[in-house]
Design a protein around this motif. Structure first.
Motif, PDB file in Angstrom:
ATOM      1  N   LEU A 281       0.860  -1.186   0.000  1.00  0.00           N
ATOM      2  CA  LEU A 281       0.000   0.000   0.000  1.00  0.00           C
ATOM      3  C   LEU A 281       0.894   1.234   0.000  1.00  0.00           C
ATOM      4  CD1 LEU A 281      -2.462  -1.265   2.733  1.00  0.00           C
ATOM      5  CD2 LEU A 281      -3.073  -0.825   0.367  1.00  0.00           C
ATOM      6  N   LEU A 282       0.673   2.125  -0.962  1.00  0.00           N
ATOM      7  CA  LEU A 282       1.476   3.337  -1.072  1.00  0.00           C
ATOM      8  C   LEU A 282       0.577   4.561  -1.153  1.00  0.00           C
ATOM      9  CD1 LEU A 282       4.041   2.295  -3.859  1.00  0.00           C
ATOM     10  CD2 LEU A 282       4.499   2.443  -1.408  1.00  0.00           C
ATOM     11  N   GLY A 283       1.166   5.705  -0.937  1.00  0.00           N
ATOM     12  CA  GLY A 283       0.422   6.966  -1.021  1.00  0.00           C
ATOM     13  C   GLY A 283       0.772   7.832   0.188  1.00  0.00           C
ATOM     14  N   ASP A 284       0.420   9.108   0.088  1.00  0.00           N
ATOM     15  CA  ASP A 284       0.758  10.060   1.142  1.00  0.00           C
ATOM     16  C   ASP A 284       0.203   9.639   2.504  1.00  0.00           C
ATOM     17  OD1 ASP A 284       1.888  11.546  -0.857  1.00  0.00           O
ATOM     18  OD2 ASP A 284       0.587  13.294  -0.614  1.00  0.00           O
ATOM     19  N   SER A 285       0.794  10.172   3.531  1.00  0.00           N
ATOM     20  CA  SER A 285       0.323   9.947   4.893  1.00  0.00           C
ATOM     21  C   SER A 285      -1.110  10.497   5.031  1.00  0.00           C
ATOM     22  CB  SER A 285       1.262  10.669   5.862  1.00  0.00           C
ATOM     23  OG  SER A 285       0.827  10.465   7.166  1.00  0.00           O
ATOM     24  N   GLY A 286      -1.972   9.736   5.660  1.00  0.00           N
ATOM     25  CA  GLY A 286      -3.336  10.218   5.937  1.00  0.00           C
ATOM     26  C   GLY A 286      -4.375   9.886   4.879  1.00  0.00           C
ATOM     27  N   VAL A 287      -3.960   9.256   3.774  1.00  0.00           N
ATOM     28  CA  VAL A 287      -4.934   8.953   2.709  1.00  0.00           C
ATOM     29  C   VAL A 287      -5.833   7.768   3.054  1.00  0.00           C
ATOM     30  CG1 VAL A 287      -3.555   9.981   0.848  1.00  0.00           C
ATOM     31  CG2 VAL A 287      -3.273   7.542   1.389  1.00  0.00           C
TER      32      VAL A 287
ATOM     33  N   THR B 266       2.651   0.750   4.434  1.00  0.00           N
ATOM     34  CA  THR B 266       3.781   1.640   4.715  1.00  0.00           C
ATOM     35  C   THR B 266       3.354   2.685   5.726  1.00  0.00           C
ATOM     36  OG1 THR B 266       3.181   2.793   2.678  1.00  0.00           O
ATOM     37  CG2 THR B 266       5.131   1.415   2.613  1.00  0.00           C
ATOM     38  N   ALA B 267       4.170   2.868   6.719  1.00  0.00           N
ATOM     39  CA  ALA B 267       3.872   3.859   7.753  1.00  0.00           C
ATOM     40  C   ALA B 267       5.152   4.582   8.115  1.00  0.00           C
ATOM     41  CB  ALA B 267       3.303   3.178   8.984  1.00  0.00           C
ATOM     42  N   GLY B 268       5.056   5.882   8.185  1.00  0.00           N
ATOM     43  CA  GLY B 268       6.224   6.665   8.560  1.00  0.00           C
ATOM     44  C   GLY B 268       7.237   6.779   7.431  1.00  0.00           C
ATOM     45  N   GLN B 269       6.952   6.111   6.305  1.00  0.00           N
ATOM     46  CA  GLN B 269       7.880   6.185   5.172  1.00  0.00           C
ATOM     47  C   GLN B 269       7.190   6.838   3.991  1.00  0.00           C
ATOM     48  OE1 GLN B 269       7.189   2.233   5.858  1.00  0.00           O
ATOM     49  NE2 GLN B 269       9.237   1.574   5.351  1.00  0.00           N
ATOM     50  N   GLU B 270       6.005   7.395   4.243  1.00  0.00           N
ATOM     51  CA  GLU B 270       5.194   7.880   3.133  1.00  0.00           C
ATOM     52  C   GLU B 270       5.824   9.053   2.419  1.00  0.00           C
ATOM     53  OE1 GLU B 270       3.833   7.451   6.198  1.00  0.00           O
ATOM     54  OE2 GLU B 270       1.840   6.556   6.039  1.00  0.00           O
ATOM     55  N   ARG B 271       6.594   9.835   3.149  1.00  0.00           N
ATOM     56  CA  ARG B 271       7.157  11.009   2.509  1.00  0.00           C
ATOM     57  C   ARG B 271       7.912  10.595   1.266  1.00  0.00           C
ATOM     58  NH1 ARG B 271       9.849  13.564   6.845  1.00  0.00           N
ATOM     59  NH2 ARG B 271      11.557  12.716   5.685  1.00  0.00           N
ATOM     60  N   PHE B 272       7.610  11.306   0.203  1.00  0.00           N
ATOM     61  CA  PHE B 272       8.155  10.956  -1.095  1.00  0.00           C
ATOM     62  C   PHE B 272       9.652  10.669  -1.026  1.00  0.00           C
ATOM     63  CE2 PHE B 272       8.434  10.454  -5.372  1.00  0.00           C
ATOM     64  CZ  PHE B 272       9.207  11.386  -6.022  1.00  0.00           C
TER      65      PHE B 272
ATOM     66  N   ILE C  72       0.381  11.899  -6.797  1.00  0.00           N
ATOM     67  CA  ILE C  72       0.322  10.576  -7.440  1.00  0.00           C
ATOM     68  C   ILE C  72       1.307  10.474  -8.604  1.00  0.00           C
ATOM     69  CG2 ILE C  72      -1.133   9.043  -8.854  1.00  0.00           C
ATOM     70  CD1 ILE C  72      -1.663   8.755  -5.836  1.00  0.00           C
ATOM     71  N   ARG C  73       1.472  11.549  -9.362  1.00  0.00           N
ATOM     72  CA  ARG C  73       2.416  11.523 -10.484  1.00  0.00           C
ATOM     73  C   ARG C  73       3.832  11.230  -9.997  1.00  0.00           C
ATOM     74  NH1 ARG C  73       0.490  13.247 -15.339  1.00  0.00           N
ATOM     75  NH2 ARG C  73      -1.543  14.267 -15.244  1.00  0.00           N
ATOM     76  N   ALA C  74       4.180  11.838  -8.879  1.00  0.00           N
ATOM     77  CA  ALA C  74       5.513  11.602  -8.312  1.00  0.00           C
ATOM     78  C   ALA C  74       5.638  10.150  -7.844  1.00  0.00           C
ATOM     79  CB  ALA C  74       5.762  12.562  -7.150  1.00  0.00           C
ATOM     80  N   TRP C  75       4.583   9.650  -7.215  1.00  0.00           N
ATOM     81  CA  TRP C  75       4.594   8.248  -6.781  1.00  0.00           C
ATOM     82  C   TRP C  75       4.745   7.318  -7.987  1.00  0.00           C
ATOM     83  CZ3 TRP C  75       5.351   6.316  -2.164  1.00  0.00           C
ATOM     84  CH2 TRP C  75       4.995   7.057  -1.031  1.00  0.00           C
ATOM     85  N   LEU C  76       3.998   7.607  -9.060  1.00  0.00           N
ATOM     86  CA  LEU C  76       4.054   6.743 -10.248  1.00  0.00           C
ATOM     87  C   LEU C  76       5.427   6.810 -10.910  1.00  0.00           C
ATOM     88  CD1 LEU C  76       0.460   7.344 -11.635  1.00  0.00           C
ATOM     89  CD2 LEU C  76       1.411   5.127 -10.956  1.00  0.00           C
TER      90      LEU C  76
END
Ligand code: GDP
Ligand code: MG
Length: 176
Positions: free
Chosen positions: A15-21, A67-73, A102-106
Motif C-alpha cells: 500500500l502506497l500513497g501520502d500519509s493520511g490517505v 507503509t507507515a512513517g515512510q510515506e514522505r516521497f 500521485i504523479r511523483a509516486w508513479l
C-alpha cells in the motif's frame, strides 16, 4: 528433495500513497471489516497482513504491506519496491495535494518497481461527498494516462474495498 505443495504462491502487495490517505484504514477494513475514525499511529502499520483471496476457484495469497512513517516521497526504500508484485496506490479524494502527488509516486514506481508490477490507483474516502476535492473523472483520466487500473474506495463504508483487492488478485493470477 523436491517439496511438492499446493500452497498458493505468495504475492507481495504494498500500500502506497501520502500519509493520511487511509492506507492503514483500508487494510484494516479488508482484514477485519472494521473502521476506526482516528488515525492509526505510525507504528501500527509496520509489517504485513496475509490474506487469501479466491478468484475463479483459485486461491491467491496476498502478503499486504502497509507503509507507515515512510510515506514522505522518496523515503520508501527502493529495495522495498523491487520485489513487489502489486501496488495499491492511494490518494484521498478530499485532499488535492495527495492526488497531485500521485504523479511523483508513479514516477518513483516506474523507476524502481518491476516492469510487470500490478498497479491499482485508488481514490479513497469516496464517502466524503461534501468535502470532495478531486472528481472521479480526474482519477479516471490519470489512471488512463498511466495505463493503470482505478477505483474509488471508502475504508469507512467499505465501498469497493474487497473488490479492489480481488481485482489485484485476479490480475496477479492471470500473470502467474
Ligand atoms: P494512512 O496514514 O494512509 O495509513 O491513513 P489512516 O488509515 O491512518 O487514515 C487517516 C485518517 O483518515 C483517519 O482519521 C481515518 O479514520 C480516516 N479515513 C481513512 N479512510 C477513510 C475513508 O474511507 N473515509 C473517511 N471518511 N475517513 C477515512
Ligand atoms: Mg498508516
Amino acid at each position: 528433495d523436491v517439496i511438492v505443495s499446493d500452497e498458493p504462491v505468495v504475492h507481495k502487495t504494498i500500500l502506497l500513497g501520502d500519509s493520511g490517505v487511509g492506507k492503514t484504514s483500508l487494510l484494516v477494513k479488508f482484514d477485519t471489516g472494521k473502521f476506526h475514525s482516528g488515525s492509526f499511529s505510525a507504528t501500527v502499520g509496520i509489517g504485513f497482513t496475509t490474506k487469501v483471496v479466491t478468484v475463479d476457484n483459485t486461491k491467491v495469497k496476498l502478503q499486504i504491506w502497509d507503509t507507515a512513517g515512510q510515506e514522505r516521497f522518496r523515503s520508501v526504500t527502493h529495495a522495498y519496491y523491487r520485489d513487489a508484485h502489486a501496488l495499491l496506490l492511494l490518494y484521498d479524494v478530499t485532499n488535492k495535494t495527495s492526488f497531485d502527488n500521485i504523479r511523483a509516486w508513479l514516477g518513483e514506481i516506474r523507476e524502481y518497481a518491476q516492469d510487470d508490477v500490478v498497479i491499482m490507483l485508488l481514490g479513497n474516502k469516496a464517502d466524503c461527498g461534501l468535502d470532495r476535492a478531486v472528481r472521479r473523472e480526474d482519477g479516471e483520466r490519470l489512471a488512463r494516462e498511466y495505463n493503470v487500473a482505478f477505483m474509488e474506495t471508502s475504508a469507512k463504508s467499505g465501498q469497493n474495498v474487497e473488490l479492489a483487492f480481488i481485482a489485484v488478485a485476479r490480475e496477479l493470477k492471470c500473470r502467474s
